[in-house]
Structures are given as C-alpha cells and as structure tokens.
Motif scaffolding. Structure first.
Motif, PDB file in Angstrom:
ATOM      1  N   ASP A 239      -3.589   1.845  -5.212  1.00 57.69           N
ATOM      2  CA  ASP A 239      -3.039   3.201  -5.075  1.00 57.69           C
ATOM      3  C   ASP A 239      -3.719   3.961  -3.938  1.00 57.69           C
ATOM      4  OD1 ASP A 239      -1.390   2.660  -7.181  1.00 57.69           O
ATOM      5  OD2 ASP A 239      -2.580   3.735  -8.690  1.00 57.69           O
ATOM      6  N   CYS A 240      -5.018   3.777  -3.815  1.00 55.07           N
ATOM      7  CA  CYS A 240      -5.749   4.458  -2.728  1.00 55.07           C
ATOM      8  C   CYS A 240      -5.229   3.993  -1.376  1.00 55.07           C
ATOM      9  CB  CYS A 240      -7.244   4.183  -2.819  1.00 55.07           C
ATOM     10  SG  CYS A 240      -8.009   4.879  -4.288  1.00 55.07           S
ATOM     11  N   ASP A 243      -1.987   5.729  -0.795  1.00 63.28           N
ATOM     12  CA  ASP A 243      -2.228   7.110  -0.362  1.00 63.28           C
ATOM     13  C   ASP A 243      -2.564   7.151   1.130  1.00 63.28           C
ATOM     14  OD1 ASP A 243      -1.870   7.825  -2.979  1.00 63.28           O
ATOM     15  OD2 ASP A 243      -4.016   8.099  -3.426  1.00 63.28           O
ATOM     16  N   LYS A 246       0.437   6.688   3.287  1.00 66.16           N
ATOM     17  CA  LYS A 246       1.252   7.909   3.386  1.00 66.16           C
ATOM     18  C   LYS A 246       0.671   8.869   4.420  1.00 66.16           C
ATOM     19  CE  LYS A 246       3.063   7.423  -1.206  1.00 66.16           C
ATOM     20  NZ  LYS A 246       2.487   7.387  -2.550  1.00 66.16           N
ATOM     21  N   GLU A 247      -0.662   8.821   4.590  1.00 65.63           N
ATOM     22  CA  GLU A 247      -1.299   9.700   5.584  1.00 65.63           C
ATOM     23  C   GLU A 247      -1.396   9.027   6.951  1.00 65.63           C
ATOM     24  OE1 GLU A 247      -5.008  11.267   4.090  1.00 65.63           O
ATOM     25  OE2 GLU A 247      -4.200  11.269   2.040  1.00 65.63           O
ATOM     26  N   ARG A 329     -12.300   6.838  -1.329  1.00 64.90           N
ATOM     27  CA  ARG A 329     -11.188   7.410  -2.097  1.00 64.90           C
ATOM     28  C   ARG A 329     -11.174   6.889  -3.534  1.00 64.90           C
ATOM     29  NH1 ARG A 329      -6.178   9.136   1.102  1.00 64.90           N
ATOM     30  NH2 ARG A 329      -7.104   9.758   3.081  1.00 64.90           N
ATOM     31  N   LYS A 333     -11.027   9.013  -6.898  1.00 66.41           N
ATOM     32  CA  LYS A 333      -9.957   8.812  -7.882  1.00 66.41           C
ATOM     33  C   LYS A 333     -10.552   8.468  -9.253  1.00 66.41           C
ATOM     34  CE  LYS A 333      -5.895   6.990  -6.250  1.00 66.41           C
ATOM     35  NZ  LYS A 333      -4.758   7.900  -6.395  1.00 66.41           N
TER      36      LYS A 333
END
Lengths: 357, 357
Positions: A239-240, A243, A246-247, A329, A333
């Motif tokens: 998931d990290c 993320d 996405k950035e 990250r 999290k």
C-alpha cells in the motif's frame, strides 16, 4: 520484475539495518528448537553406522545468511554429536567441518569476519556460494544438513504473475497473499518445482543415514496469508508503494510488475510435497511454537525485521530512494494502524526431520 | 607496527588498483608452470592408489587472494586429473571440490562474484577463511594442495626488528633487504618457524599419497635482496616514506617501527628447511623461468603491481592519505630513476612438488 532466477540476499554488513543485527526473531525461533534438534540427533543419528572410519563429520547450513544465527545452529549440532556419540563410543576424535551455504552475492565477508576465531571454534569453516535450488556440494559428503527460514524463498518469481496478459497477473499486490486463486496456483507450481529440486539436491549431497533438519514457516491448513500479521505487514508495504505511485515517486506499472518470490505453503500441502520424494523418510514433522508467538512485537522490531529481509529485493526493483522512503512510510502507516496481534492469524513454524535412506 | 599475527590481504574489489586487476605478473608465472604442474600430476598422482572408492577429489589453494589466478590454477589441476587418470582407469565419475583458502579479511565476495557460474564450472566451490600458518581443513581431506607466491609472507613481523633497543632493529628500512645481518637473522628465525607450521599443517590436511604444489619466489644463493629489482623497488618506496617524514607528512618514528613481514629465503636455505620435515618427500624442487623475466617491466606495471600488494599493509600503519601520496611519489621517483633491469639481480621463481608419505 524479471521472472528469471535471481537472488536477494539478506541485508549485508552489520550496521543498524543489517540482517546480522535484525534477525532476533529468527534467532528466537532457532533457539526454540535447539533442544528438539539435540534430541533428534541423539535419537536418529548413528555415527558408527555411517562409517566406522569416519574422521571428519561434515555439516551444512543451507541459506546461512550472514550470521549470527547460523553459528548457534551449527554449534548446537556439533555439541549434540560430540556429547553423545563420540564420548560414549570412544571412537577416534572427530573433526568437524561446517559448510555455510548461501547465494554468491550473500555477504560472506561479514559471515567470516563475525564468526569466532578458529582457536575458539570446534570446527573448520567453509563458505559455499550457490543457490540451494541446485547442487552445491559433492555427492555423499554431508552428514547433517540444516536449513532454517529459507525455503519459502522461491528460486524465482512464478511465471505469469508479472504477465499483464495472464489470469495469474498479481496486479494489485506485491506478494502471494492468497486473495487471488490464479496467483496462488502459479506460486504453488513454482513451489512444487523448487521443493523437488531442493530435496533431490540434498538427497545427493547427504550420506545414507544422514539427517536433514528443516525449520520454516508455513500456514495452518485453511488459513490464507492475508489474514496473518506477516501477510498484513507485506500488504501494508505494498500500500505504501501504491501511495508513492499516486504521488509520482514511483510508477503503478512498476508495482504491477513486482511480486515477491515468496510462498508459504499450508502444513498439509508441504507435508504431501515432501512425502513424494522417496530418498528421505520423514522422521518428524510438526508445528512448533515460536517462543515469541504470544508476545506482540513492537512496531520498531517489525519494521527492522522486514527492512532487513526485503531491503535488497525492493531496492533492486524500485531503486534506493524508493526503498528508504517506503520503509519511512511503512513506519508511519504502522503507527497509525497498529497490528492487533491477538486478532490476526499467524504464520506458524514447522520443524521437520528427514533421514536419508 | 605490532609484531603480533595480523593479515594484510591483497587489495580488494576489482577496480583499477585491485589485486584482481593487477596480478598479471603472478598470472604469467602461474601460466609458466601450467605444463609442469600437469606433468607432475600425471607422473606422481595415483588416484587409484589413494582410495578405490573415491568419489570426490578435493583440491585446496592456500592463499588464493581474490582471483582470477586461483581459478586458472585449479582448472589446470582438474583438467590434468580428469584427462588422464579418470579416463584411463574408468573409475566412477569423480566430482571435484575446491577449497579457496585465505585470511578471513580476504575479499571472498569478489572471489565468489568473479568465478564462473556453477553451471560452467567443473567443481564445487568453497571459501576457507583462515591463516595457512595454522590448520584450516580437516585431517586427510585434501588430495592436491597448491600455493603460489604466498609463503614469503610471514605470519608476523619478526620480533626485535621493530624494537628500538634490539640489535635487530630495522631502523632505516621497511623490509628485510639483507643489508643488516642481525635483521636478516631475525627474519630467518621467523621464516623457519612459519615454514615448520605451514608444512606440518599441510601434512595433516593432505592424504597419504597426495601432492602439495608450491610456486614461489626466492633468492639465488649468495644474492642479497637489495641487489634485486624487487628489493630496489621496495627500498625506493621506503625512501618516499622518508621524504614524506622530512616534510612532516608522516613521522620518522612511524617508519622506524614499520617493516614488511616478508622474507625471501635463498634457494638452498629453503630446500634445507623443507627437507627437515619428514612427512613429505620432495619430488621436485627447481628454479623455473618466469616468462616475463627477460622483459623489462614498464614503470606503470611495477607501480600497479606493488600498489596492489602493499596498499593494505601501508594503509593500516600510516593511514589512507599517506598510502596514496607514497605511491604518487614512488611513480615520480621511478620516472626519475628508472630501474635498469639488465643490471639488477632477480628474485627467482622456484617450483616445488611435495608428496605426502
């Protein structure tokens, strides 16, 4: 990610992030079976039957990493052999030779540098570079083989899981977490192939009457990986990465083409696989308690442990910047979503004693 | 400099200054005795007499450094054994296991990384960390041992040569160049001790009937080191250090307490020493021609070769800044005072074949 055979050693050196300093969970597991290993050797290993002229007993640890766990293991094996057979039977003083095996890019320098000096060791030491999914030692040369926490690493990423056109494409995950049946099946195929090669190679290397001791992790029958805390941790790392994609710090495509070459079989699945190979008898195979299994791990330990194990493989695919960021990250999290160890299923430890026919 | 046992491996890695890339002089010497080694194995190595059930032939290279020379050596030995005994006598297909021995701080990672992949190798590979001035392998475990250009490295700096109060204090030189009798004597004492240990350790490790092949450098009887070009080179490096001390870049005292743990015996002196040890017969001992001995070496080659050999030991005593500067200065001094290879005496190469009784 290439699906060709490749190796991702545990983090090298002995600094704060190294496997050398972050393998205490594995150490606890190994210590936990110390006495069981000892009892197995007493009961199942007959030195005199092997060869009455034996002057050197040869031990191999397959997938030794950089230490220090491997040293504890072989010292326990040597003590067990010495304290019983040698003394009781009064044979010629045995010498011991230990073969530390791991991939050629394993950090053997740290292994050699951190082992006790020869004057304090009871054995002659040798490093053996090579994948244990192949022969690494001569025929009939090893009396006791050992491996711990290694065979869940497959020889390569299974075919198809990084193929966009395949039903087994593991698009949204970075591991085989058992959520997608086709993916699980692809991993199973590779696992079976690898296990066959592993057992057949060891059958050639180990002398008749010799032992192969295996400590590993598996799933209880019916438990999928995504319900275990280890599975959750790796999905969280995935998931990290998402993320970050996405950035714009990495690309989604890179993630879609990435999947760990790791497979945890269910207990019965593993047992069946081993039983097929007729060169060994299974003298013992059981679930063993990990000494820390009821102790909730601190986030710090979880992060360090997974960083030491996964650093190299993530770095090779995503680059150094990404790997450092992803663990930062992941730490955040995990702080926000602490794992409820009581609610999770567990990867369990198994212990297996094989005797060469 | 401490006189306690210590090791100074050849320069690590495989960059421009590494031993890996600067050992072509040694390689030429090794290639030069390839055919002689082959003939020795044909004539003196009787596989069937050793053990009719032999399934693994074990070879050791003592002081292997980082390669690639060691690979050529062992491949030649294996080819020699295979092409003759195995084929002619039609025994069970032999497997080969090679033990690459060197100090624990030798760069085994480069060794393992630069050797051929196992699929292209005819042998199983193992790295053995430890000083060859001690046992490093089990009793009766090696069929053919080999060492090249190693035994002039003593296990430590001889006592007294770094002791200001001793007559054997090697004040103005950084090597035993045979100019000072007391210093030479101190080195001789250490050489005899070390040679005894070396031969006795190998006698335990090598099976009866097994061979030990030695290639090394010595002096012709009556020739002192300071008259050879190799001796002149090292004295010149010592002069550069002295120049630096005068400029305050290092201290004279540091130089006065520094002496290489290297001793080149004279041919007859070496022969006598080996003869004393009754566990081996000397099947052959002779001066051999180095293929490059009549080729004047370029300054560049001389500098690179000595840098690869001496970098670690100078760095440990004087620090990284000094070692880089001293080789820069040495390059300049050599350009101003080129060595007249025709005028100099030579360190000669000897070849020795020992057979375990």
């Amino acid at each position: 990610m290439s699906t060709s055979s490749h190796s991702y050693p545990m983090s090298s050196g002995d600094d704060q992030h190294s496997y050398n300093n972050n393998s205490s969970y594995q150490k606890a597991g190994i210590d936990g079976i110390g006495e069981k290993t000892r009892q197995c050797i007493l009961k199942h290993f007959d030195l005199l039957n092997l060869n009455s002229n034996l002057s050197t007993l040869r031990i191999a640890d397959f997938g030794c990493a950089t230490g220090p766990n491997t040293f504890h293991i072989v010292e326990n094996i040597i003590d067990s052999v010495k304290s019983t057979h040698v003394k009781e039977n009064n044979v010629v003083p045995l010498e011991f030779q230990v073969f530390f095996n791991d991939q050629p890019n394993n950090d053997f320098s740290t292994l050699f540098r951190t082992q006790s000096p020869s004057s304090e060791r009871e054995y002659f030491s040798a490093g053996v570079p090579g994948s244990f999914y192949d022969r690494v030692l001569p025929r009939n040369s090893i009396h006791i083989g050992h491996t711990s926490y290694t065979t869940h690493w497959l020889s390569k990423v299974p075919e198809h899981v990084c193929d966009k056109k395949s039903l087994a494409w593991n698009k949204n995950y970075i591991q085989c977490n058992n959520l997608l049946e086709e993916v699980t099946r692809a991993y199973q195929v590779q696992f079976k192939k690898d296990m066959k090669v592993f057992v057949e190679a060891r059958a050639e290397e180990i002398v008749p009457g010799g032992l192969m001791i295996v400590l590993g992790q598996c799933l209880l029958d019916g438990v999928p990986l995504f319900k275990t805390w280890q599975g959750i941790v790796v999905d969280m790392i995935g998931d990290c990465l998402m993320d970050m994609a996405k950035e714009g710090l990495t690309s989604e495509e890179k993630i879609e083409l990435f999947s760990f070459p790791v497979y945890f079989p269910q207990f019965t699945e593993l047992e069946k696989e081993i039983e097929q190979h007729k060169s060994f008898t299974i003298e013992m195979m059981e679930i063993v308690r990990h000494p820390l299994e009821d102790t909730p791990l601190s986030n710090k330990v979880v992060i360090s442990m997974f960083r030491a194990i996964l650093y190299t493989i993530i770095k090779e695919h995503f680059g150094e910047d990404v790997v450092n960021e992803v663990f930062d990250r992941f730490a955040k999290k995990l702080a926000q979503n602490p794992i409820d160890f009581n609610e999770c299923e567990k990867n369990v430890n198994y212990f297996m004693l094989l005797k060469r026919k």
